[in-house]
Design an enzyme around this catalytic site. Sequence first.
Site, PDB file in Angstrom:
ATOM      1  N   ARG A 164       0.836  -1.220   0.000  1.00 13.15           N
ATOM      2  CA  ARG A 164       0.000   0.000   0.000  1.00 13.15           C
ATOM      3  C   ARG A 164       0.868   1.268   0.000  1.00 13.15           C
ATOM      4  NH1 ARG A 164      -3.068  -3.698  -0.674  1.00 13.15           N
ATOM      5  NH2 ARG A 164      -5.183  -3.866   0.137  1.00 13.15           N
ATOM      6  N   SER A 238     -10.729  -1.145   3.202  1.00 16.32           N
ATOM      7  CA  SER A 238      -9.956  -1.344   4.439  1.00 16.32           C
ATOM      8  C   SER A 238      -9.554   0.021   4.961  1.00 16.32           C
ATOM      9  CB  SER A 238      -8.666  -2.120   4.165  1.00 16.32           C
ATOM     10  OG  SER A 238      -8.941  -3.382   3.659  1.00 16.32           O
ATOM     11  N   GLU A 333      -5.039   3.327   6.255  1.00 17.32           N
ATOM     12  CA  GLU A 333      -4.791   3.259   4.813  1.00 17.32           C
ATOM     13  C   GLU A 333      -5.470   4.472   4.176  1.00 17.32           C
ATOM     14  OE1 GLU A 333      -5.591  -0.679   2.926  1.00 17.32           O
ATOM     15  OE2 GLU A 333      -6.429   0.497   1.302  1.00 17.32           O
TER      16      GLU A 333
END
Length: 338
Positions: A164, A238, A333
């Site tokens: 990520r 998420s 995130e």
Amino acid sequence: MILQQSVSLKPYNTFGIDAKCHYFVQLQQRDDVEKWVAMQQQSHNSFFILGGGSNVVFHQWIEKSVVKVSLRGIETVKEDAVHVWIKAAAGEIWSNFVTFCIEIGWGGVENLTDIPGTVGAAPVQNVGAYGVEAKDVIETVECIEIATGQWKKLTNAKCQFGYRDSIFKQAFKNQYIITAVTFRLTKKPNLQLSYGGISSRLEREGIEQPTIADVSRVVHSLRINKLPDPALIGSAGSFFKNPIVTHDKHAVLLQHYPDLVAFPLAKSFKIAAGWLIEQCGWKGKQFGRVGVYPQQALVLYNLGGCTGEEVRQLANAIQQSVKAKFDIDLEPEAIFIE
Ligand code: EPU
């Protein structure tokens, strides 16, 4: 280029937060990008580059200019016997791009079915699901440096992809606009079935030689069982990254929590953040207009009309309780934009 003032950002973020910005700029073609860059070099206004808005939480009033990259187009750049190189413009919807590839039969992105967001956002946070990440198929990223107006084509290695993460979240943060991404796809499938229940689902269905369309369909059905449907429920997917811990820390955790969910990496362990959050008792809880998704504790969702501040407060409370119980720092995130 479309320039607007005092615009609601509700249609432009998947959380569905009804924040407003002073200035909203839509860049629809390459020429718009160059013009906006030249304007920016004069004005030095603060700005935020927006893709599909699937990873952002907006505060109620955004002082910055919000710049939406809306360039469209998908083209074949070249092909050989094994591969095909496809260039997609940054404003293309990621899942439309995936569907396009699957319908033609080009493999590589089938595990990334249904990820919300745009093509241009995919390299920024190196989107990933079911054992595949965008970095596995990205060949080059085309972008313009805002300070100089210079166009660049970054190779995969130059993008410094991580979990990520990429150079666009680090050294290049807020300095470049991504306008297109070139992907290297395969003509013959090279399927990745080992992760997240794909192979067991295919077995149950009696499919011995799956196609990329089969894999995409299975990923779609796995996702709808765990994640909110973006068309119906606002969320940012998420909300936190899965934390990476050392071998020692993993061993200590395992002593206290034998049912810990963790995945071994080369020199560390990735812990399922959803498991940590569930253990702290958050799963399915609702706080005013924001909640923790009952099927996947890693997802925060909008119960209707929630604000960025409410999301932030819940995220902070979750981080604090995971820290107190496991001594692990959860990193969002999603990003908060003020
Ligand atoms: N788990 C729980 N409780 C929960 C959720 C998960 O115990 O509430 C445990 C389960 O044991 C489960 C394991 O955690 O098997 C892993 O959960 P899951 O397969 O749902 O994957 P994840 O690690 O939570 C990651 C990505 C998702 C991606 C899935 C599938 C991150 C931060 N998230 O989630 O990506 O779809 O794997 O590959 O890496 C996104 O980034 O927005 C996203 C949805």
